[in-house]
Scaffold this motif. Sequence first.
Motif, PDB file in Angstrom:
ATOM      1  N   ALA A  72       2.702 -90.118  73.755  1.00  0.00           N
ATOM      2  CA  ALA A  72       3.366 -89.153  72.889  1.00  0.00           C
ATOM      3  C   ALA A  72       4.183 -89.869  71.830  1.00  0.00           C
ATOM      4  O   ALA A  72       4.739 -90.943  72.073  1.00  0.00           O
ATOM      5  CB  ALA A  72       4.272 -88.222  73.691  1.00  0.00           C
ATOM      6  N   GLY A  73       4.258 -89.270  70.657  1.00  0.00           N
ATOM      7  CA  GLY A  73       5.077 -89.779  69.568  1.00  0.00           C
ATOM      8  C   GLY A  73       5.567 -88.619  68.730  1.00  0.00           C
ATOM      9  O   GLY A  73       5.054 -87.505  68.836  1.00  0.00           O
ATOM     10  N   LEU A 100      -0.429 -87.495  71.779  1.00  0.00           N
ATOM     11  CA  LEU A 100       0.067 -86.221  71.261  1.00  0.00           C
ATOM     12  C   LEU A 100       1.209 -86.480  70.289  1.00  0.00           C
ATOM     13  O   LEU A 100       2.101 -87.284  70.560  1.00  0.00           O
ATOM     14  CB  LEU A 100       0.582 -85.329  72.394  1.00  0.00           C
ATOM     15  CG  LEU A 100      -0.454 -84.608  73.246  1.00  0.00           C
ATOM     16  CD1 LEU A 100       0.253 -83.850  74.373  1.00  0.00           C
ATOM     17  CD2 LEU A 100      -1.284 -83.648  72.414  1.00  0.00           C
ATOM     18  N   ILE A 101       1.175 -85.774  69.156  1.00  0.00           N
ATOM     19  CA  ILE A 101       2.255 -85.858  68.180  1.00  0.00           C
ATOM     20  C   ILE A 101       3.149 -84.631  68.351  1.00  0.00           C
ATOM     21  O   ILE A 101       2.702 -83.494  68.205  1.00  0.00           O
ATOM     22  CB  ILE A 101       1.696 -85.920  66.741  1.00  0.00           C
ATOM     23  CG1 ILE A 101       0.833 -87.176  66.579  1.00  0.00           C
ATOM     24  CG2 ILE A 101       2.824 -85.908  65.723  1.00  0.00           C
ATOM     25  CD1 ILE A 101       1.560 -88.476  66.843  1.00  0.00           C
ATOM     26  N   LEU A 102       4.420 -84.862  68.672  1.00  0.00           N
ATOM     27  CA  LEU A 102       5.383 -83.785  68.924  1.00  0.00           C
ATOM     28  C   LEU A 102       6.269 -83.632  67.701  1.00  0.00           C
ATOM     29  O   LEU A 102       7.381 -84.156  67.634  1.00  0.00           O
ATOM     30  CB  LEU A 102       6.222 -84.111  70.164  1.00  0.00           C
ATOM     31  CG  LEU A 102       5.454 -84.656  71.380  1.00  0.00           C
ATOM     32  CD1 LEU A 102       6.410 -84.912  72.539  1.00  0.00           C
ATOM     33  CD2 LEU A 102       4.375 -83.676  71.801  1.00  0.00           C
ATOM     34  N   ARG A 103       5.773 -82.935  66.705  1.00  0.00           N
ATOM     35  CA  ARG A 103       6.520 -82.792  65.461  1.00  0.00           C
ATOM     36  C   ARG A 103       7.710 -81.859  65.673  1.00  0.00           C
ATOM     37  O   ARG A 103       7.552 -80.764  66.221  1.00  0.00           O
ATOM     38  CB  ARG A 103       5.621 -82.245  64.355  1.00  0.00           C
ATOM     39  CG  ARG A 103       4.504 -83.209  63.945  1.00  0.00           C
ATOM     40  CD  ARG A 103       3.799 -82.713  62.710  1.00  0.00           C
ATOM     41  NE  ARG A 103       2.692 -83.590  62.335  1.00  0.00           N
ATOM     42  CZ  ARG A 103       2.831 -84.717  61.656  1.00  0.00           C
ATOM     43  NH1 ARG A 103       4.032 -85.101  61.280  1.00  0.00           N
ATOM     44  NH2 ARG A 103       1.778 -85.451  61.350  1.00  0.00           N
ATOM     45  N   VAL A 149       3.698 -82.960  78.016  1.00  0.00           N
ATOM     46  CA  VAL A 149       2.758 -84.064  77.824  1.00  0.00           C
ATOM     47  C   VAL A 149       2.085 -84.388  79.154  1.00  0.00           C
ATOM     48  O   VAL A 149       2.756 -84.731  80.124  1.00  0.00           O
ATOM     49  CB  VAL A 149       3.475 -85.307  77.275  1.00  0.00           C
ATOM     50  CG1 VAL A 149       2.490 -86.463  77.128  1.00  0.00           C
ATOM     51  CG2 VAL A 149       4.129 -84.995  75.928  1.00  0.00           C
ATOM     52  N   PRO A 150       0.758 -84.285  79.233  1.00  0.00           N
ATOM     53  CA  PRO A 150       0.063 -84.534  80.504  1.00  0.00           C
ATOM     54  C   PRO A 150       0.140 -86.000  80.915  1.00  0.00           C
ATOM     55  O   PRO A 150       0.345 -86.895  80.087  1.00  0.00           O
ATOM     56  CB  PRO A 150      -1.387 -84.124  80.201  1.00  0.00           C
ATOM     57  CG  PRO A 150      -1.316 -83.292  78.962  1.00  0.00           C
ATOM     58  CD  PRO A 150      -0.164 -83.842  78.188  1.00  0.00           C
ATOM     59  N   ALA A 151      -0.055 -86.249  82.198  1.00  0.00           N
ATOM     60  CA  ALA A 151      -0.108 -87.615  82.695  1.00  0.00           C
ATOM     61  C   ALA A 151      -1.261 -88.356  82.038  1.00  0.00           C
ATOM     62  O   ALA A 151      -2.331 -87.791  81.793  1.00  0.00           O
ATOM     63  CB  ALA A 151      -0.288 -87.601  84.213  1.00  0.00           C
TER      64      ALA A 151
END
Length: 259
Positions: free
Chosen positions: A241-242, A212-215, A235-237
């Motif tokens: 993430a980035g 997942l990209i957390l902009r 963010v799920p287990a």
Amino acid sequence: MGEPPRVRGVLFDLDDTLVDLKSAQLVTFEETAARQAELTGGRLPERDRVAAAALHFAADANGHYQRYMDGKLDFLGQRLARARDALELLGLATDPDPQLWGRVYEQRVRSRWALFEDVGPLLCLLDDSRIPWGVVTNNTAEYQRGKLAAVGLYQVQVLVGTDTAGAPKPDAAPFLAGCAGLGLDPADVLYVGDNPLKDGLGARDAGLVSLLILRPSAVPGDLGGGDGGTSTSQVPAGVWAGDSLESVARFVTGAKPLL
């Protein structure tokens, strides 16, 4: 989660992962709402309320796009439903004009579609590294192909839409179709998206490596049923993430940090 696995291919979500759709939506909503007010003899309230209504529209707080995915609305119908909800927040008790929110809105939002700044460098890295990549999206392939062309991504090797996969994300079908298009097993493919359920969990449960990209600029994700931005707490287990697409490089070269 330890060190991320190396992968042999990458699949991307399109909207708000590669293309900054929500920025285009926010500006175009405010412009279109102002015109709607003129047509009906109304007036827009203070700036903060207009901005909040634009966020409500962009995040699809009442889940009308999902109704489109479920076949309960057509594409224009979901947009009109989203516009109607947002106009009510502005005190404009009127049905959205179909031409204004259809053809006119579409022309204006298309003119504002743009890639995020980190897309070009990453795709160059993938191409230089001979890592195949493609797009798996919750819209029709034809519509999204036009969007890709509009932002200059003509070299997409694989494009899977809801119509070509037979089901939308988070169903496994579109993810597996994307892997098949790349000619790779799901375990060897990284999927990159922005939605915890449709992208994060969907890709993970289909057997792909999920990121997942957390902009920081994403629309807040607490507006209800829409595809808003994601925080680290969401963010799920089993999902990586980035904060930018630079994070993808670590799965290809091991060179870049993740959150």
